[in-house]
Design a protein around this motif. Structure first.
Motif, short mmCIF file in Angstrom:
data_model
loop_
_atom_site.label_atom_id
_atom_site.label_comp_id
_atom_site.label_asym_id
_atom_site.label_seq_id
_atom_site.Cartn_x
_atom_site.Cartn_y
_atom_site.Cartn_z
N TYR A 4 10.22 -19.25 -58.18
CA TYR A 4 9.28 -20.32 -57.84
C TYR A 4 8.85 -20.06 -56.40
O TYR A 4 9.70 -19.95 -55.50
N THR A 5 7.55 -19.98 -56.19
CA THR A 5 7.08 -19.56 -54.87
C THR A 5 5.74 -20.21 -54.56
O THR A 5 5.13 -20.84 -55.43
N ALA A 6 5.30 -20.06 -53.31
CA ALA A 6 4.02 -20.63 -52.89
C ALA A 6 3.37 -19.63 -51.94
O ALA A 6 4.00 -19.24 -50.96
N PRO A 7 2.12 -19.24 -52.22
CA PRO A 7 1.48 -18.26 -51.35
C PRO A 7 1.34 -18.78 -49.91
O PRO A 7 1.12 -19.96 -49.70
N ARG A 8 1.51 -17.87 -48.97
CA ARG A 8 1.33 -18.10 -47.52
C ARG A 8 2.45 -18.87 -46.84
O ARG A 8 2.64 -18.75 -45.64
N ALA A 9 3.22 -19.67 -47.55
CA ALA A 9 4.29 -20.44 -46.90
C ALA A 9 5.36 -19.46 -46.39
O ALA A 9 5.70 -18.49 -47.08
N PRO A 10 5.87 -19.67 -45.18
CA PRO A 10 6.71 -18.65 -44.55
C PRO A 10 8.02 -18.31 -45.26
O PRO A 10 8.41 -17.14 -45.30
N ASN A 11 8.72 -19.30 -45.83
CA ASN A 11 9.98 -18.94 -46.50
C ASN A 11 9.75 -18.19 -47.81
O ASN A 11 10.37 -17.14 -48.03
N PRO A 12 8.84 -18.64 -48.67
CA PRO A 12 8.49 -17.82 -49.83
C PRO A 12 8.00 -16.41 -49.42
O PRO A 12 8.28 -15.43 -50.09
N ARG A 13 7.29 -16.35 -48.31
CA ARG A 13 6.81 -15.05 -47.84
C ARG A 13 7.96 -14.12 -47.48
O ARG A 13 7.90 -12.90 -47.69
N ARG A 14 9.03 -14.68 -46.92
CA ARG A 14 10.21 -13.85 -46.59
C ARG A 14 10.75 -13.17 -47.85
O ARG A 14 11.06 -11.97 -47.84
N VAL A 15 10.86 -13.94 -48.92
CA VAL A 15 11.39 -13.36 -50.17
C VAL A 15 10.40 -12.34 -50.73
O VAL A 15 10.80 -11.25 -51.18
N ALA A 16 9.11 -12.67 -50.66
CA ALA A 16 8.08 -11.74 -51.19
C ALA A 16 8.14 -10.41 -50.43
O ALA A 16 8.06 -9.32 -51.03
N MET A 17 8.31 -10.48 -49.12
CA MET A 17 8.33 -9.26 -48.30
C MET A 17 9.62 -8.47 -48.58
O MET A 17 9.61 -7.24 -48.68
N PHE A 18 10.71 -9.19 -48.72
CA PHE A 18 12.01 -8.57 -49.04
C PHE A 18 11.90 -7.83 -50.38
O PHE A 18 12.33 -6.68 -50.51
N MET A 19 11.28 -8.48 -51.37
CA MET A 19 11.11 -7.85 -52.69
C MET A 19 10.18 -6.64 -52.59
O MET A 19 10.43 -5.60 -53.22
N ALA A 20 9.12 -6.75 -51.80
CA ALA A 20 8.17 -5.63 -51.66
C ALA A 20 8.87 -4.44 -51.02
O ALA A 20 8.64 -3.28 -51.43
N GLU A 21 9.72 -4.67 -50.04
CA GLU A 21 10.44 -3.56 -49.39
C GLU A 21 11.31 -2.82 -50.40
O GLU A 21 11.51 -1.62 -50.31
#
Ligand SMILES: N[C@@H](CCC(=O)N[C@@H](CS)C(=O)NCC(=O)O)C(=O)O
Length: 207
Positions: A4-21
Motif C-alpha cells: 500500500y503506497t502513495a506517490p510522492r509521499a516521502p515514506n512510501p518513496r523510501r520503500v520505492a527507492m529501496f525496492m528500485a535499488e
C-alpha cells in the motif's frame, strides 16, 4: 505480497527507492492521501494509524513502518546489501538512518505539515509557529549532515545505504515544499551528495 503506497509521499518513496535499488517488483495498491483514502474504514483496517506505506504479506499479515518493511525486504532480497553486513556495520547504518529519519525527514515533515496550506486537511489543527521553528531546526540539522558529508561520501560512511535513501527522501520533500537548496545555505557537501544521489536510477522511484 502487496504494498500500500502513495506517490510522492516521502515514506512510501523510501520503500520505492529501496525496492528500485534491489530490483524488486511488487503489486502496488495506491492510496490517495489527497482524497483521504488513508482514513477510510477499509484502510484503517490495514493500518489503524492511517499511515503509509504498509506491506501485506502473502499470509495476510500487515507490516507497517518504513524501516521495518525495508528490513523484511532486505531479508528476502539480500543483494545489494543496504542495511549492513554483520552486527557492527548494521548498528552504525541504523544509527545513521535513524538520525536522518528523526532529525531531517521528520523535522521537514513537521515544518511542512504545520505551515503549508496544502496540508491543512492532513494536519488539523496546524500550528504555524511550530512549523516555522521546525524549519529553523531543519536548517541546523542539514548543516550537521553537511559536516558529516565533508568527511565521507555517503551518509553512513563509505558506501550507499538505506541512510542515503532516508536522507534523500527527506531532502527532496524539503526541496519541493520548503524550497530548500543546500547550496543556497553554503552547504556544498550536502548539495554535491544530493546531486549524486539524484543521478541514481532509483531516485525517481515513488515520485
Ligand atoms: N513512521 C511511519 C510514518 C509513515 C507516515 O507518516 N506516512 C505519511 C506519508 S509520508 C502518511 O501516511 N501520512 C498520512 C497522514 O498524515 O494522515 C513510517 O516510518 O512508515
Amino acid at each position: 505480497m502487496k504494498l500500500y503506497t502513495a506517490p510522492r509521499a516521502p515514506n512510501p518513496r523510501r520503500v520505492a527507492m529501496f525496492m528500485a535499488e534491489k530490483g524488486i517488483d511488487m503489486d502496488l495498491q495506491l492510496v490517495d492521501l489527497g482524497k483521504g483514502e488513508h482514513r477510510s474504514e477499509a484502510y484503517l483496517a490495514v493500518n489503524p494509524f492511517g499511515r503509509l506505506p504498509a506491506l501485506e504479506l502473502d499470509d495476510g499479515r500487515i507490516l507497517c513502518e518504513t524501516r521495518a518493511i525495508c528490513t523484511y525486504l532486505e531479508g528476502l532480497h539480500p543483494g545489494p546489501n543496504l542495511m549492513g553486513e554483520g552486527y557492527e556495520e548494521r548498528a552504525f547504518i541504523e544509527m545513521a538512518d535513524r538520525r536522518v529519519e528523526l532529525h531531517l525527514l521528520a523535522i521537514a515533515a513537521n515544518s511542512i505539515r504545520h505551515s503549508h496550506p496544502g496540508f491543512a486537511a492532513l494536519e488539523n489543527p496546524q500550528f504555524q509557529d511550530f512549523g516555522a521553528s521546525q524549519a529553523g531546526k531543519f536548517r541546523d540539522n542539514a548543516l550537521w549532515l553537511d559536516g558529516v558529508l565533508a568527511g565521507q561520501p555517503y551518509v553512513a560512511g563509505g558506501r550507499f545505504t538505506i541512510a542515503d535513501i532516508t536522507a534523500f527522501c527527506g531532502m527532496e520533500f524539503a526541496r519541493g515544499l520548503m524550497k530548500f537548496r543546500p547550496a543556497e545555505h553554503g552547504m556544498a557537501h550536502l548539495q554535491a551528495w544530493r546531486d549524486r544521489i539524484a543521478a541514481r536510477t532509483s531516485a525517481t522511484a515513488g515520485t
